[in-house]
Design an enzyme around this catalytic site. Structure first.
Site, PDB file in Angstrom:
ATOM      1  N   SER A   1      -3.476  -7.263  -1.822  1.00 56.72           N
ATOM      2  CA  SER A   1      -4.439  -7.864  -2.751  1.00 56.72           C
ATOM      3  C   SER A   1      -3.917  -8.071  -4.169  1.00 56.72           C
ATOM      4  CB  SER A   1      -5.708  -7.015  -2.800  1.00 56.72           C
ATOM      5  OG  SER A   1      -6.437  -7.221  -1.631  1.00 56.72           O
TER       6      SER A   1
ATOM      7  N   LYS B   1      -3.851 -11.578  -5.243  1.00 60.50           N
ATOM      8  CA  LYS B   1      -5.057 -12.282  -5.723  1.00 60.50           C
ATOM      9  C   LYS B   1      -4.970 -12.626  -7.217  1.00 60.50           C
ATOM     10  CE  LYS B   1      -7.965  -9.893  -2.286  1.00 60.50           C
ATOM     11  NZ  LYS B   1      -8.885  -8.754  -2.079  1.00 60.50           N
TER      12      LYS B   1
ATOM     13  N   VAL C   1      -3.829  -2.786  -0.630  1.00 56.89           N
ATOM     14  CA  VAL C   1      -3.830  -1.729   0.384  1.00 56.89           C
ATOM     15  C   VAL C   1      -2.428  -1.320   0.848  1.00 56.89           C
ATOM     16  CG1 VAL C   1      -6.162  -2.015   1.351  1.00 56.89           C
ATOM     17  CG2 VAL C   1      -4.290  -3.370   2.259  1.00 56.89           C
TER      18      VAL C   1
ATOM     19  N   TYR D   1     -11.982  -2.746  -6.937  1.00 57.60           N
ATOM     20  CA  TYR D   1     -13.177  -2.776  -6.094  1.00 57.60           C
ATOM     21  C   TYR D   1     -14.253  -1.848  -6.663  1.00 57.60           C
ATOM     22  CZ  TYR D   1      -9.657  -4.844  -3.036  1.00 57.60           C
ATOM     23  OH  TYR D   1      -8.655  -5.611  -2.527  1.00 57.60           O
TER      24      TYR D   1
ATOM     25  N   TYR E   1      -4.284 -17.220   3.157  1.00 54.98           N
ATOM     26  CA  TYR E   1      -4.673 -15.902   2.637  1.00 54.98           C
ATOM     27  C   TYR E   1      -3.840 -14.781   3.279  1.00 54.98           C
ATOM     28  CZ  TYR E   1      -7.413 -11.752   1.627  1.00 54.98           C
ATOM     29  OH  TYR E   1      -7.783 -10.492   1.216  1.00 54.98           O
TER      30      TYR E   1
HETATM   31  N1  GLU Z   1      -5.066  -7.891   3.641  1.00 57.64           N
HETATM   32  C1  GLU Z   1      -6.117  -7.050   3.156  1.00 57.64           C
HETATM   33  C2  GLU Z   1      -7.434  -7.648   3.579  1.00 57.64           C
HETATM   34  O1  GLU Z   1      -7.638  -8.806   3.341  1.00 57.64           O
HETATM   35  C3  GLU Z   1      -6.036  -6.928   1.662  1.00 57.64           C
HETATM   36  C4  GLU Z   1      -6.981  -5.908   1.108  1.00 57.64           C
HETATM   37  C5  GLU Z   1      -6.415  -5.182  -0.094  1.00 57.64           C
HETATM   38  O2  GLU Z   1      -5.213  -5.206  -0.358  1.00 57.64           O
HETATM   39  O3  GLU Z   1      -7.207  -4.540  -0.793  1.00 57.64           O
HETATM   40  O4  GLU Z   1      -8.249  -7.011   4.163  1.00 57.64           O
END
Ligand code: GLU
Length: 310
Positions: A67, A70, A264, A246, A194
């Protein structure tokens, strides 16, 4: 780049202070490539706006940026669409899990912010814009290579493939967005981009280097390229501060006091405005899906440097 004793001492202290915590947290295990990463890994790298670096631990070991990607797709999408982007995605903290579906339904397909999965999928769709998925993946990868000043950065195909095989929630989010007319491209194409952006492999040195423009008002201080406008860089940092962890974003702001974005894979990119870009990596995650020891390391770094923005 030269290095300084001052920052070298600080990162060495941070690493030492984390020693007894290494291995804490739970490594993401929804796909095999993440599950097999050694939870005791730790790395910290700092790149400063005046061209210095400091590092400790496994800073050359690549990990899945997940993430953290992003932040970079948000930069590209803001460059492309400007403020119109905010009609499709909000900029309020969600207080919900990163892949929550309930909130998206309640808010009629406008994701709360660009850093939860639903919001990131909208951002990816904005970049794709009905075009070719492979070309958009190449655009994102090229952007990362330029920012990190390293053409060797690659996508981990095994991770991208496993993300696609297990991405049922992301697929549900994308379909729901499409049903609410907040997704213009084909669901399969958006998800392909994505999953590939999440699967980019980078190490702490490369990510710290790549984030420097956010510490320097959108301008790369080392090669003098304009990456985004000062106004947009300010917006991105604000969204990182309020939404980058988050439903633990408030806690991270209190403890670290820097804009940050977790993934993650166990990485966190943090920005000390006008000073430095920092990347830490430790694969064990806390209950909110953020690196447990990575957050602790940044808290320690922030107190040793006094870099908190508060
Ligand atoms: N590939 C993970 C998902 O889309 C990324 C989530 C993350 O890094 O927080 O669920």
């Amino acid at each position: 780049m030269e290095s300084t004793d001052y920052l070298d001492d600080i990162v060495a202290t941070v690493r030492q202070d984390m020693e007894s915590h290494l291995g804490r947290g739970k490594v993401a295990d929804y796909i095999p490539a993440l599950a097999r990463v050694d939870p005791k890994n730790f790395a910290i790298a700092i790149a400063t706006c005046d061209g210095r670096t400091a590092q400790a631990g496994g800073v050359h070991l690549p990990f899945s940026i997940q993430s953290i990607s992003k932040i970079f797709t948000l930069t590209l999408a803001l460059n492309k669409l400007g403020a119109n982007l905010w009609e499709r995605v909000g900029r309020e903290p969600s207080g919900s899990r990163f892949n929550s579906i309930v909130q998206l339904e309640a808010e009629k397909g406008i994701p709360r912010n660009p850093l939860i999965n639903a919001g990131a999928v909208v951002i990816t769709d904005a970049l794709l814009d009905g075009g070719d998925a492979d070309a958009t993946i190449a655009e994102i990868l090229g952007f990362m290579r330029r920012l990190a000043d390293d053409p060797a950065i690659v996508i981990d195909d095994e991770v991208a493939e496993s993300e696609a095989q297990t991405g049922f929630r992301n697929s549900a989010l994308a379909n729901f967005l499409r049903a609410n007319e907040n997704l213009k491209s084909k669901v399969e194409d958006v998800l392909k981009v994505y999953f590939n952006q999440c699967a980019i492999r980078m190490n702490c040195r490369q990510l710290a280097r790549a984030g420097l423009y956010l510490a320097n008002a959108g301008h790369d201080p080392l090669n003098h390229a304009s990456v985004t406008t000062p106004f947009r860089a300010k917006r991105i940092n604000a969204v990182m501060m309020t939404c980058g962890h988050y439903d633990a974003s408030g806690d991270f702001a209190c403890r670290v006091g820097l804009p940050g974005k977790s993934g993650v894979g166990g990485g966190i990119l943090a920005i000390a405005p006008r000073k430095a870009s920092i990347c830490v990596w430790s694969p064990g995650l806390n209950a909110q899906g953020n690196s447990m020891v990575g957050s602790m390391a940044l808290e320690r770094l922030s107190s040793l440097t006094g870099w908190s923005v508060f």
